[in-house]
Write a protein that holds these residues in place. Structure first.
Motif, PDB file in Angstrom:
ATOM      1  N   PHE A 119      56.349  11.794  12.224  1.00 44.65           N
ATOM      2  CA  PHE A 119      56.474  10.489  12.871  1.00 44.65           C
ATOM      3  C   PHE A 119      55.112  10.059  13.412  1.00 44.65           C
ATOM      4  CE2 PHE A 119      59.536   7.466  14.782  1.00 44.65           C
ATOM      5  CZ  PHE A 119      58.675   6.756  15.603  1.00 44.65           C
ATOM      6  N   HIS A 120      54.433  10.974  14.078  1.00 44.06           N
ATOM      7  CA  HIS A 120      53.131  10.668  14.674  1.00 44.06           C
ATOM      8  C   HIS A 120      52.105  10.284  13.612  1.00 44.06           C
ATOM      9  CE1 HIS A 120      49.556  11.103  17.226  1.00 44.06           C
ATOM     10  NE2 HIS A 120      49.052  11.895  16.296  1.00 44.06           N
ATOM     11  N   GLU A 122      52.665   9.322  10.365  1.00 48.38           N
ATOM     12  CA  GLU A 122      53.026   8.376   9.313  1.00 48.38           C
ATOM     13  C   GLU A 122      53.761   7.124   9.781  1.00 48.38           C
ATOM     14  OE1 GLU A 122      54.694  10.398   5.799  1.00 48.38           O
ATOM     15  OE2 GLU A 122      54.182  12.284   6.801  1.00 48.38           O
ATOM     16  N   ILE A 123      54.288   7.134  11.007  1.00 49.08           N
ATOM     17  CA  ILE A 123      55.006   5.948  11.489  1.00 49.08           C
ATOM     18  C   ILE A 123      54.261   5.293  12.638  1.00 49.08           C
ATOM     19  CG2 ILE A 123      57.137   5.083  12.531  1.00 49.08           C
ATOM     20  CD1 ILE A 123      58.680   7.201  10.998  1.00 49.08           C
ATOM     21  N   ALA A 124      54.042   6.019  13.712  1.00 48.19           N
ATOM     22  CA  ALA A 124      53.328   5.465  14.868  1.00 48.19           C
ATOM     23  C   ALA A 124      52.740   6.606  15.681  1.00 48.19           C
ATOM     24  CB  ALA A 124      54.268   4.632  15.740  1.00 48.19           C
ATOM     25  N   TYR A 160      62.566   1.685  21.371  1.00 48.15           N
ATOM     26  CA  TYR A 160      63.835   1.545  20.647  1.00 48.15           C
ATOM     27  C   TYR A 160      64.996   1.752  21.620  1.00 48.15           C
ATOM     28  CZ  TYR A 160      60.316   2.864  17.154  1.00 48.15           C
ATOM     29  OH  TYR A 160      59.168   2.964  16.412  1.00 48.15           O
ATOM     30  N   TYR A 168      62.292  -0.914  13.476  1.00 49.75           N
ATOM     31  CA  TYR A 168      61.295  -0.400  12.537  1.00 49.75           C
ATOM     32  C   TYR A 168      60.967  -1.442  11.472  1.00 49.75           C
ATOM     33  CZ  TYR A 168      62.274   4.249  14.438  1.00 49.75           C
ATOM     34  OH  TYR A 168      62.426   5.328  15.275  1.00 49.75           O
ATOM     35  N   GLU A 172      57.895   1.534   7.810  1.00 47.21           N
ATOM     36  CA  GLU A 172      58.212   2.587   8.778  1.00 47.21           C
ATOM     37  C   GLU A 172      59.592   3.176   8.497  1.00 47.21           C
ATOM     38  OE1 GLU A 172      55.738   0.888  12.668  1.00 47.21           O
ATOM     39  OE2 GLU A 172      57.858   0.375  12.392  1.00 47.21           O
ATOM     40  N   VAL A 175      59.485   5.536   5.555  1.00 42.44           N
ATOM     41  CA  VAL A 175      58.950   6.850   5.924  1.00 42.44           C
ATOM     42  C   VAL A 175      60.008   7.651   6.678  1.00 42.44           C
ATOM     43  CG1 VAL A 175      57.220   8.073   7.284  1.00 42.44           C
ATOM     44  CG2 VAL A 175      56.568   6.038   5.976  1.00 42.44           C
ATOM     45  N   LEU A 176      60.691   6.997   7.602  1.00 45.00           N
ATOM     46  CA  LEU A 176      61.737   7.676   8.376  1.00 45.00           C
ATOM     47  C   LEU A 176      62.796   8.258   7.439  1.00 45.00           C
ATOM     48  CD1 LEU A 176      63.396   6.285  11.598  1.00 45.00           C
ATOM     49  CD2 LEU A 176      64.776   7.282   9.784  1.00 45.00           C
TER      50      LEU A 176
END
Length: 256
Positions: A119-120, A122-124, A160, A168, A172, A175-176
């Motif tokens: 998550f860190h 690839e998403i945020a 969220y 998202y 995002e 990726v999740l």
């Protein structure tokens, strides 16, 4: 004249027997351990060593102090505290500013830490305090109760809020979904629940589930392989990966 049948072992007797067998096995060859009093004798015939009795007493006291007596929604024991000698402890998330994630040790830790790392990357990017694990049981409802067993995390909960959908962006979310598929469905996303909680991720596998063990072992092996760990570039639009992610998403949404 028939022999008098042995009385059933109490829970404490079983704990003592197991502890004594473990101690004997650690110091004796296998054949000698099997012949030792710890293995062969009935509890009434064998005086368990003081150290064993004290160890069992400490374990019982710890369980009495930490276990709530109920299980979270996914089948794991809920605990009243972390870092108190129980199954839940504070762990860092390598490569991120998160140094205080409280999770259940073992396979749950391996899987949930991996999720937070991806998550860190690839998403945020996460800031300290943006990944929350164990939470005291009081007031938790539904899948959020899994937090109290150390088998769930909230990631960026301030971004969220529970009950809010659409937090998202499409990439995002892709990726999740890829992360969940990589974990073979042993983790469920709160965004797929009827009571939506897009910050919540929790184990969908209970204690002893072979799938959880297999996923954790695979992740550990990958971390020791050059170019195989978190941070390696992943194409979430790869046809095979996308197909697996979409199939899992359908199954998990339908199970809500």
């Amino acid at each position: 004249m028939s022999a008098t049948p042995a009385s059933p072992l109490s829970r404490r007797g079983l704990l003592l027997r197991a502890a004594a067998v473990a101690a004997a096995t650690a110091v004796l060859p296998h054949s000698q351990a099997l012949a030792s009093p710890a293995y062969a004798a009935e509890p009434r015939d064998y005086a368990f060593p003081k150290a064993v009795r004290e160890g069992v007493a400490r374990a019982e006291a710890r369980n009495e102090r930490l276990l709530t007596g109920t299980r979270s929604a996914n089948g794991w024991d809920m605990e009243t505290a972390a870092d108190r000698g129980g199954s839940i402890a504070t762990r860092p998330v390598p490569g991120t500013p998160v140094t205080d994630l409280q999770v259940r040790l073992g396979a749950p830790e391996t899987v949930l830490v991996h999720l937070v790392r991806r998550f860190h990357y690839e998403i945020a990017g996460l800031q300290p305090g943006e990944a929350v694990g164990w939470t005291a049981p009081k007031g938790l409802r539904g899948p959020a109760r899994n937090l109290a067993s150390g088998t769930a995390v909230r990631v960026r909960p301030g971004h969220y809020p529970p009950g809010t959908k659409g937090g998202y962006f499409p990439l995002e979310l892709a990726v999740l979904r890829d992360i969940l598929a990589e974990l073979d469905g042993v983790v469920r996303w709160g965004g797929d629940d009827r009571a939506v909680d897009e910050a919540l991720f929790y184990l969908a596998a209970g204690p002893g589930d072979a799938r959880l063990t297999a996923v954790a072992e695979r992740l550990r092996a990958r971390e020791t392989t050059a170019g195989g760990g978190v941070g390696t570039l992943v194409d979430v639009h790869d046809k095979r990966r996308r197909s697996a992610a979409e199939a899992l998403a359908r199954r998990q949404r339908n199970a809500a």
